[in-house]
Enzyme design. Structure first.
Site, PDB file in Angstrom:
ATOM      1  N   LYS A  71       0.810  -1.227   0.000  1.00 24.50           N
ATOM      2  CA  LYS A  71       0.000   0.000   0.000  1.00 24.50           C
ATOM      3  C   LYS A  71       0.846   1.282   0.000  1.00 24.50           C
ATOM      4  O   LYS A  71       0.442   2.281  -0.595  1.00 24.50           O
ATOM      5  CB  LYS A  71      -0.950   0.015   1.204  1.00 24.50           C
ATOM      6  CG  LYS A  71      -2.180  -0.871   1.025  1.00 24.50           C
ATOM      7  CD  LYS A  71      -3.113  -0.719   2.214  1.00 24.50           C
ATOM      8  CE  LYS A  71      -4.455  -1.329   1.928  1.00 24.50           C
ATOM      9  NZ  LYS A  71      -5.447  -1.072   2.972  1.00 24.50           N
ATOM     10  N   ASP A 108     -10.471   3.547   1.917  1.00 21.73           N
ATOM     11  CA  ASP A 108     -10.730   2.809   3.170  1.00 21.73           C
ATOM     12  C   ASP A 108     -11.433   3.683   4.215  1.00 21.73           C
ATOM     13  O   ASP A 108     -12.408   3.259   4.830  1.00 21.73           O
ATOM     14  CB  ASP A 108      -9.416   2.277   3.765  1.00 21.73           C
ATOM     15  CG  ASP A 108      -8.942   1.008   3.074  1.00 21.73           C
ATOM     16  OD1 ASP A 108      -9.744   0.358   2.378  1.00 21.73           O
ATOM     17  OD2 ASP A 108      -7.750   0.673   3.248  1.00 21.73           O
TER      18      ASP A 108
HETATM   19  P1  NAP Z   1      -0.925  -1.919  11.519  1.00 21.66           P
HETATM   20  O1  NAP Z   1      -0.502  -0.785  10.657  1.00 21.66           O
HETATM   21  O2  NAP Z   1      -0.012  -3.075  11.712  1.00 21.66           O
HETATM   22  O3  NAP Z   1      -1.315  -1.313  12.972  1.00 21.66           O
HETATM   23  C1  NAP Z   1      -1.655  -2.166  14.007  1.00 21.66           C
HETATM   24  C2  NAP Z   1      -2.102  -1.362  15.224  1.00 21.66           C
HETATM   25  O4  NAP Z   1      -2.508  -2.301  16.238  1.00 21.66           O
HETATM   26  C3  NAP Z   1      -1.026  -0.487  15.836  1.00 21.66           C
HETATM   27  O5  NAP Z   1      -1.587   0.714  16.280  1.00 21.66           O
HETATM   28  C4  NAP Z   1      -0.547  -1.336  17.016  1.00 21.66           C
HETATM   29  O6  NAP Z   1      -0.026  -0.577  18.095  1.00 21.66           O
HETATM   30  C5  NAP Z   1      -1.823  -1.970  17.454  1.00 21.66           C
HETATM   31  N1  NAP Z   1      -1.592  -3.161  18.265  1.00 21.66           N
HETATM   32  C6  NAP Z   1      -0.980  -4.309  17.869  1.00 21.66           C
HETATM   33  N2  NAP Z   1      -0.913  -5.184  18.904  1.00 21.66           N
HETATM   34  C7  NAP Z   1      -1.480  -4.552  19.971  1.00 21.66           C
HETATM   35  C8  NAP Z   1      -1.711  -4.928  21.326  1.00 21.66           C
HETATM   36  N3  NAP Z   1      -1.338  -6.144  21.794  1.00 21.66           N
HETATM   37  N4  NAP Z   1      -2.339  -4.048  22.130  1.00 21.66           N
HETATM   38  C9  NAP Z   1      -2.729  -2.835  21.669  1.00 21.66           C
HETATM   39  N5  NAP Z   1      -2.535  -2.419  20.402  1.00 21.66           N
HETATM   40  C10 NAP Z   1      -1.912  -3.276  19.562  1.00 21.66           C
HETATM   41  O7  NAP Z   1      -2.297  -2.552  10.971  1.00 21.66           O
HETATM   42  P2  NAP Z   1      -3.417  -1.850  10.061  1.00 21.66           P
HETATM   43  O8  NAP Z   1      -3.098  -2.098   8.642  1.00 21.66           O
HETATM   44  O9  NAP Z   1      -3.587  -0.470  10.538  1.00 21.66           O
HETATM   45  O10 NAP Z   1      -4.696  -2.738  10.396  1.00 21.66           O
HETATM   46  C11 NAP Z   1      -5.357  -2.643  11.651  1.00 21.66           C
HETATM   47  C12 NAP Z   1      -6.620  -3.496  11.626  1.00 21.66           C
HETATM   48  O11 NAP Z   1      -7.524  -3.005  10.638  1.00 21.66           O
HETATM   49  C13 NAP Z   1      -6.365  -4.953  11.274  1.00 21.66           C
HETATM   50  O12 NAP Z   1      -7.153  -5.750  12.094  1.00 21.66           O
HETATM   51  C14 NAP Z   1      -6.828  -5.040   9.832  1.00 21.66           C
HETATM   52  O13 NAP Z   1      -7.287  -6.340   9.487  1.00 21.66           O
HETATM   53  C15 NAP Z   1      -7.978  -4.056   9.828  1.00 21.66           C
HETATM   54  N6  NAP Z   1      -8.325  -3.568   8.482  1.00 21.66           N
HETATM   55  C16 NAP Z   1      -9.549  -3.873   7.990  1.00 21.66           C
HETATM   56  C17 NAP Z   1      -9.902  -3.459   6.723  1.00 21.66           C
HETATM   57  C18 NAP Z   1     -11.254  -3.840   6.182  1.00 21.66           C
HETATM   58  O14 NAP Z   1     -11.421  -3.946   4.961  1.00 21.66           O
HETATM   59  N7  NAP Z   1     -12.236  -4.036   7.017  1.00 21.66           N
HETATM   60  C19 NAP Z   1      -9.018  -2.686   5.958  1.00 21.66           C
HETATM   61  C20 NAP Z   1      -7.779  -2.352   6.507  1.00 21.66           C
HETATM   62  C21 NAP Z   1      -7.434  -2.822   7.768  1.00 21.66           C
HETATM   63  P3  NAP Z   1       1.554  -0.262  18.226  1.00 21.66           P
HETATM   64  O15 NAP Z   1       1.780   0.970  17.444  1.00 21.66           O
HETATM   65  O16 NAP Z   1       1.756  -0.099  19.669  1.00 21.66           O
HETATM   66  O17 NAP Z   1       2.282  -1.472  17.669  1.00 21.66           O
END
Ligand code: NAP
Length: 280
Positions: A71, A108
């Protein structure tokens, strides 16, 4: 219109795409509108990304969706990045232009905001403060859309403080960074809560967030859709809060992409929802 009647190709570029529901969505719409075409899975390794993007035009693709881990990486490789995608720092949709150049969008955040409206038609981004948990890519998309649509206070909570601080500094007001220890208190008086972490996803622990201070009128959104009811959404529903899962984002972000590729704005019908349900 004659051009949209020619066989149209689109797809999704990523490395772990085998469970993507996007082919179900777009192929359902192609069939529904009687349009000849196909949406396919395109597994592309990082070292092949530049060649794959060039190939889109050469192979006559209308465009593609972009997912992990590409992305951000596609941004310098395409000809034009839409301002919202630039603000988010990621592209999720590429459209091949008539001259063969590539334009990148990110639907998104707007898709998620629309899914809140679909659940609660009178919901507005300025109904009251909004707490967003998580500061990764999905959070940036949601924050950018909420801010663009008039949110006045977005409380950004993240486990790693520096990330919340940096994202808030970058977006400026209305985003306010909140320390992880204050996450429960950040729910006081809010109108909207969004989980933009991966906590609560199948195979991961639940999001560690006490809901005691959450007003009952607040709507609670989770970007996760596997499972469709995360522990956060189950806890919110048990208290009487309205909820939305990440399927609404997935479906709503797909609509403008389909329109850009195939020339028709499709709808989210019960038949489409059934087709998605059948994949679980
Ligand atoms: P990302 O960039 O990897 O970010 C992950 C986030 O989760 C970070 O803020 C991280 O905090 C936090 N996190 C991870 N482990 C944690 C824990 N144990 N306790 C508290 N916070 C924690 O991921 P992303 O791409 O933003 O995606 C996030 C979510 O959105 C995923 O579940 C993904 O599947 C979903 N999503 C859904 C769609 C859809 O089509 N519905 C589209 C995009 C994404 P730190 O900064 O502290 O590591």
């Amino acid at each position: 219109m004659s051009e949209t009647r020619e066989f149209g190709l689109a797809g999704i570029i990523g490395t772990s795409i085998q469970h993507s529901r996007s082919p179900v969505i777009h192929n359902h719409w192609l069939a529904e509108h009687g349009l000849p075409g196909r949406y396919v899975l395109l597994k592309v390794l990082p070292e092949r990304l530049p060649a794959a993007l060039k190939g889109l035009t050469a192979l006559g693709f209308r465009g593609c969706n972009v997912t992990t881990p590409h992305k951000q990486a596609v941004m310098p490789l395409i000809d034009h990045v839409d301002p919202m995608a630039a603000r988010i720092g990621a592209v999720n949709t590429i459209v091949v232009q008539p001259d063969g150049s590539l334009r990148g969008f990110n639907n998104d955040g707007n898709g998620f905001v629309q899914s809140l409206r679909d659940e609660k038609p009178d919901w507005r981004p300025d109904d009251g403060p909004i707490t967003v948990v998580g500061a990764g890519g999905a959070s940036r998309a949601v924050i950018a859309a909420l801010a663009a649509q008039g949110a006045r206070e977005i409380r950004l909570v993240n486990r790693t403080w520096e990330k919340a601080r940096d994202v808030a500094a970058e977006f400026g007001p209305p985003v306010v960074p909140v320390r992880w220890e204050e996450r429960g208190e950040s729910l006081r008086g809010i109108a909207t809560l969004v989980n933009a972490t991966d906590q609560g996803m199948a195979g991961k622990p639940a999001l560690d967030l006490p809901l005691d201070a959450l007003p009952r009128e607040a709507i609670v959104g989770d970007l996760i859709y596997v499972p469709r009811v995360t522990p956060l959404l189950a806890a919110a529903q048990a208290r009487g809060n309205r909820t939305v899962n990440g399927l609404g984002l997935l479906l709503n972000q797909a609509r403008p992409a389909f329109e850009a590729w195939f020339g028709v704005m499709p709808s989210i019908t019960p038949a489409l929802r059934q087709a998605i349900e059948a994949t679980f």
